[in-house]
Design an enzyme around this catalytic site. Structure first.
Site, PDB file in Angstrom:
ATOM      1  N   GLY A  45       0.790  -1.244   0.000  1.00  0.00           N
ATOM      2  CA  GLY A  45       0.000   0.000   0.000  1.00  0.00           C
ATOM      3  C   GLY A  45       0.813   1.279   0.000  1.00  0.00           C
ATOM      4  CD  GLU A  99       2.824   0.767   7.513  1.00  0.00           C
ATOM      5  OE1 GLU A  99       2.238   0.909   6.409  1.00  0.00           O
ATOM      6  OE2 GLU A  99       2.846  -0.305   8.142  1.00  0.00           O
ATOM      7  CG  ASP A 100      -0.277   2.118   3.305  1.00  0.00           C
ATOM      8  OD1 ASP A 100       0.515   1.546   4.076  1.00  0.00           O
ATOM      9  OD2 ASP A 100      -1.218   1.516   2.761  1.00  0.00           O
ATOM     10  CG  ASP A 103      -6.362   0.047  10.539  1.00  0.00           C
ATOM     11  OD1 ASP A 103      -7.261   0.395  11.284  1.00  0.00           O
ATOM     12  OD2 ASP A 103      -6.496  -0.128   9.313  1.00  0.00           O
ATOM     13  CE  LYS A 131      -9.523   3.651   8.780  1.00  0.00           C
ATOM     14  NZ  LYS A 131     -10.065   2.383   8.232  1.00  0.00           N
ATOM     15  CG  ASP A 159      -5.969  -3.606  -0.791  1.00  0.00           C
ATOM     16  OD1 ASP A 159      -5.534  -3.200   0.308  1.00  0.00           O
ATOM     17  OD2 ASP A 159      -6.281  -4.803  -0.977  1.00  0.00           O
ATOM     18  NE  ARG A 165      -2.714  -3.062  -3.413  1.00  0.00           N
ATOM     19  CZ  ARG A 165      -2.615  -3.243  -2.105  1.00  0.00           C
ATOM     20  NH1 ARG A 165      -2.413  -2.227  -1.314  1.00  0.00           N
ATOM     21  NH2 ARG A 165      -2.708  -4.457  -1.577  1.00  0.00           N
TER      22      ARG A 165
HETATM   23  C1  PRP Z   1      -2.008  -2.152   5.679  1.00  0.00           C
HETATM   24  C2  PRP Z   1      -1.074  -0.953   5.795  1.00  0.00           C
HETATM   25  C3  PRP Z   1      -0.243  -1.279   6.989  1.00  0.00           C
HETATM   26  C4  PRP Z   1      -1.129  -2.165   7.823  1.00  0.00           C
HETATM   27  C5  PRP Z   1      -1.659  -1.371   8.951  1.00  0.00           C
HETATM   28  O1  PRP Z   1      -1.370  -3.142   4.959  1.00  0.00           O
HETATM   29  O2  PRP Z   1      -0.282  -0.785   4.648  1.00  0.00           O
HETATM   30  O3  PRP Z   1       0.947  -1.951   6.631  1.00  0.00           O
HETATM   31  O4  PRP Z   1      -2.220  -2.591   7.008  1.00  0.00           O
HETATM   32  O5  PRP Z   1      -2.564  -2.114   9.718  1.00  0.00           O
HETATM   33  P1  PRP Z   1      -2.334  -2.364  11.255  1.00  0.00           P
HETATM   34  O6  PRP Z   1      -1.925  -1.061  11.898  1.00  0.00           O
HETATM   35  O7  PRP Z   1      -3.697  -2.816  11.735  1.00  0.00           O
HETATM   36  O8  PRP Z   1      -1.290  -3.415  11.434  1.00  0.00           O
HETATM   37  P2  PRP Z   1      -2.139  -4.437   4.410  1.00  0.00           P
HETATM   38  O9  PRP Z   1      -1.932  -5.571   5.379  1.00  0.00           O
HETATM   39  O10 PRP Z   1      -3.561  -4.105   4.112  1.00  0.00           O
HETATM   40  O11 PRP Z   1      -1.322  -4.775   3.105  1.00  0.00           O
HETATM   41  P3  PRP Z   1      -1.100  -3.858   1.808  1.00  0.00           P
HETATM   42  O12 PRP Z   1      -0.137  -2.762   2.185  1.00  0.00           O
HETATM   43  O13 PRP Z   1      -0.516  -4.796   0.806  1.00  0.00           O
HETATM   44  O14 PRP Z   1      -2.439  -3.309   1.393  1.00  0.00           O
END
Ligand code: PRP
Length: 194
Positions: A45, A99-100, A103, A131, A159, A165
């Site tokens: 991401g 990071e994008d 969460d 978030k 995504d 994306r």
């Molecule tokens: C997303 C985002 C972070 C992670 C954050 O990645 O890029 O790496 O989730 O979530 P968290 O704080 O709850 O750990 P994802 O696992 O969706 O993979 P992607 O980057 O390939 O979309």
């Protein structure tokens, strides 16, 4: 502007995103003046944000990527597993983890612990989206682009089932799509061929 199927509204326009990325890059460039930071991203991401951020830095910078299996992808015990490691050593380097989205913070918590063990000269975090309401572990975030409400957003790297994306803006996923669980999305959802 007409929105592609599955997107109910635009939350951050392309111009808003680019303006904020420029502000983050200016702050990072000032803080790292005289240094050559290593920007570390976790796939996938982060790719659009990393590319835009990197191009706006005025200090020399290196970049490398890691990949993990998300705890969300059904790994036993909700554990995070390293799928791809860095190729550049972080030891003695000024590392900026990019990071994008943060969460729950579980992915970042795992990765920061891993990098800290490798004795970087410094280690800070820059995330485009935060978030905070979903956070399960406390993490120091030095640079934050935007705080997000607890809504499912896509675009600019984010995504839904690997789609959306490529949108240059961040939009809210429509509720009916979020509730629909099943076969892959129609190609029209991407506004073009599959
Ligand atoms: C997303 C985002 C972070 C992670 C954050 O990645 O890029 O790496 O989730 O979530 P968290 O704080 O709850 O750990 P994802 O696992 O969706 O993979 P992607 O980057 O390939 O979309």
């Amino acid at each position: 502007m007409s929105l592609p199927p599955g997107i109910s509204e635009v939350l951050f326009s392309e111009a808003q995103l680019q303006r904020r990325v420029a502000e983050l890059a200016a702050a990072i460039s000032a803080d790292y003046a005289g240094l050559t930071p290593l920007l570390v991203g976790v796939l996938r991401g982060v790719v659009p944000f990393m590319a835009d951020l990197l191009r706006r830095l005025t200090v020399p910078a290196m970049v490398d990527f890691m990949a993990i299996s998300s705890y969300r992808a059904g790994s036993p015990g909700g554990q995070v597993r390293l799928l791809k490691d860095l190729e550049i050593s972080v030891e003695g380097r000024h590392v900026l983890f990019v990071e994008d989205m943060v969460d729950t913070g579980l992915s970042l918590h795992y990765l920061l612990r891993l990098l800290r063990e490798r004795r970087p000269a410094s280690l800070y975090v820059c995330t485009l989206f935060d978030k905070p309401r979903l956070r399960l572990v406390n993490l120091p975030l030095r640079y934050v682009g935007f705080q997000l409400p607890d809504r499912y957003v896509v675009g600019y790297g984010l995504d839904f089932r690997q789609r959306y994306r490529n949108l240059p803006y961040v939009g809210v996923l429509s509720a009916d799509l979020l509730l629909a669980d099943g076969p892959p999305l129609p190609s029209a959802a991407q506004g073009g061929p599959p």
